[in-house]
Design an enzyme around this catalytic site. Structure first.
Site, mmCIF file in Angstrom:
data_model
loop_
_atom_site.group_PDB
_atom_site.id
_atom_site.type_symbol
_atom_site.label_atom_id
_atom_site.label_comp_id
_atom_site.label_asym_id
_atom_site.label_seq_id
_atom_site.Cartn_x
_atom_site.Cartn_y
_atom_site.Cartn_z
ATOM 1 C CE LYS A 137 69.340 107.829 48.846
ATOM 2 N NZ LYS A 137 70.395 108.362 49.702
ATOM 3 C CE LYS A 162 68.606 102.501 53.127
ATOM 4 N NZ LYS A 162 67.807 103.743 53.028
ATOM 5 C CG ASP A 164 66.217 107.948 50.847
ATOM 6 O OD1 ASP A 164 67.147 107.451 51.510
ATOM 7 O OD2 ASP A 164 66.112 109.167 50.641
ATOM 8 C CG HIS A 253 67.131 104.703 58.422
ATOM 9 N ND1 HIS A 253 67.220 105.956 58.984
ATOM 10 C CD2 HIS A 253 67.795 104.776 57.248
ATOM 11 C CE1 HIS A 253 67.896 106.748 58.171
ATOM 12 N NE2 HIS A 253 68.262 106.061 57.106
#
Lengths: 373, 373
Positions: A137, A162, A164, A253
């Protein structure tokens, strides 16, 4: 509490004892026949299909009602099981699903987490500490900048990198360009360190494009996948988890799913939602907002999640709780004490705010988590 | 309020003016970069990607904040649009999505309702009154009994006969046997009456089976489809709505979606959820719990839904509000006054409780709705 013919759902209900019992009786009808009970003439419908209040007892200011349903109301379909559990009752305030005891035949049909907690440990070679995760990110960076960041994370000893969850297929970082570039960057770092950092691209997309992205990511050499089933659908996550041609660990998520858990008197408990439901839909790890960060989850709710991730659920493997959302270095010792080793700690912004050298910050994250690099 | 470069979301926020403004500023970051704002060095990210509070004003005891986002944060993906609108913020209590103004490029890409309000009128030939809908129930009846019931409904002048949303593929009424049998029963009645009653099978299922059932239903001669995207996924509904090989009107059912709307201070407004979102995902009609029935929706919330079903939304057609859930004959005149003609009235149990002859009850339903059969 399941017989071999009926399965049980525990609901918490707001109200006086009489109100709670009335609501429980209404659930029995609403979730099955949705029809005036007194007008039912068919004996099978009346005696078997309608739900039954098995018990009701006070619990704090609420009442816990255990309601059983005939296995055949759900059949062996996960969607119809959830429909019987909470379809219409989700629209009624003051009723919360606390715990599921699904029919054995349904659990037998589901794969659950392909890797689960132990499988992710085997893939990463990390056995004696919590796993570390960070996120690429902020949204808006170019593919090159994100790949460079991934390289630095991997050099610093992050186990899982991962995307974002806000990285999709935007013009500033198109999916089909980002994934090979980040995969290459992580591969290069792994070669240098000898570690096996996994990259988890965000595959959440419209329609069947989510499945295409999962396959594309696998082809590029991604080590895991992250998906938001609140957006792409729980069933889409399950299909990808159970697809042998993909075969990568799935990180759940919670984007767009918060409404199910954010009110203590309605929706679904943290235990059932983040623990039981994510496992039934094949998630190997569950990202959720830790207590004490930017979100409102309590220690008690986070404990529920960790418990739900490993509680008995047929043959389904335990999955890995992944607390994150506003984590900082100084909170790691407390988190380690709270969750023990069986968790993946997610630090995003906190990794950037603890010094200018991001790789050094990652190493510090590793140190405070318990193992010197 | 949209410029051609940014789109706007209105949130209602609980708190004092200062708290609401702080929360609004947090939303701007949480929904985009999810990163400490002060650490952002990239000018494009800082000046364009981060959300902006365009206005904030008191509204009753809450504050309404209009926040704009750069179109490129969502691209032209519906899932990523929803992610920017409410992904992580769905997990924060005291914030509710009130109204969406999606980017023009996204609306242009979406089909929306294939038939919508006017298309369903054309299919049924009903122009001068609300449409009538009933449901095959209770769960547990055999295929033969359900088909017989459908025949009686159709003879009585019901316009749309839907499967109860709890009819899936259970042993007592397997999907592949129920659909041809009910289609044949409705066809027979249509031949006798000269009307065009539509049968809407419930296609909600696991994974891609939902799409198979839609195609099977089409092949059998079904006139519409009912789906619960809370179970099967919003994206699955959209795919089916946009599939030219299916081409049937889609009835949205709210099962398992209640958690989004059931708390007035969090989740998504009735306007945005049942109106705007169902249209963006291709629903031609929207079943929801009417005020005054078994559920808790207020008149004001139902008005919001009816408004959201027809409010301007790019080229997307209006869809048909479908109030139901505990309706009885005596309430129809009030409902007709409230909704006007542009609605489909759903009566299930109430049709059974108003007399022993179900066909006569349907005719009564037609009479009180305004047209003598």
């Amino acid at each position: 509490m399941n017989s071999n013919k009926r399965f049980t759902v525990v609901y918490s209900i707001v109200g006086t004892k009489k109100e709670a019992l009335d609501k429980a009786k209404n659930i029995c009808v609403e979730q099955t026949i949705e029809f005036p009970y007194d007008l039912v003439t068919d004996k099978y419908v009346k005696n078997t299909i309608v739900g039954r209040v098995e018990s009701i007892k006070a619990c704090g200011k609420k009442y816990m009602a255990a309601i059983s349903y005939a296995n055949e109301t759900a059949g062996t379909e996960l969607t119809q099981f959830l429909n019987v559990v909470f379809g219409n009752t989700s629209i009624k305030p003051g009723i919360r699903v606390e715990k599921l005891s699904p029919p054995a035949a349904l659990l037998k049909k589901l794969q659950g987490p392909r890797f689960g907690m132990s499988g992710i440990r085997n893939l990463t070679g990390v056995y004696n500490r919590p796993l570390l995760c960070s996120a690429l990110k902020p949204m808006g960076l170019s593919v090159k900048k994100l790949a460079d960041l991934a390289y630095k994370f991997a050099l610093g000893g992050i186990d899982i990198i991962k995307d974002d969850h806000g990285l999709a297929n935007q013009a500033f970082s198109p999916f089909d360009k980002r994934i090979p570039a980040v995969c290459a960057a992580v591969k290069k770092a792994n070669k240098e360190t000898g570690a096996t950092t996994l990259y988890a691209p965000n595959i959440t997309a419209d329609g069947l494009e989510t499945i295409r992205r999962a396959k594309f990511a696998k082809k590029c050499g991604a080590g895991a996948l992250i998906i938001s089933p609140g957006l792409a659908g729980f069933e889409t996550m399950r299909m990808i988890a159970e697809d042998n041609s993909i075969g990568l660990p799935i990180f759940y998520h919670p984007a767009f799913h918060g409404s199910y858990v954010v009110n203590p008197d309605s929706g679904i408990s943290h235990y059932a939602f983040f623990g039981q439901l994510t496992r039934m839909h094949g998630a190997d790890a569950v990202i959720f907002p830790n207590f004490g960060g930017r979100f409102s989850f309590t220690e008690c709710e986070c404990r529920e999640i960790a418990d739900g991730c490993k509680a008995g659920l047929g043959k389904l493997k335990p999955n890995l709780p992944g607390p994150g959302g506003g984590m900082t270095m100084d909170r790691i010792p407390y988190m380690k004490n709270f969750y023990g080793h069986d968790a993946v700690f997610l630090m995003g912004g906190g990794l950037f705010s603890s010094g200018k050298d991001i790789t050094e910050n990652c190493k510090k994250f590793r140190r405070v988590t318990g193992t010197i690099l």
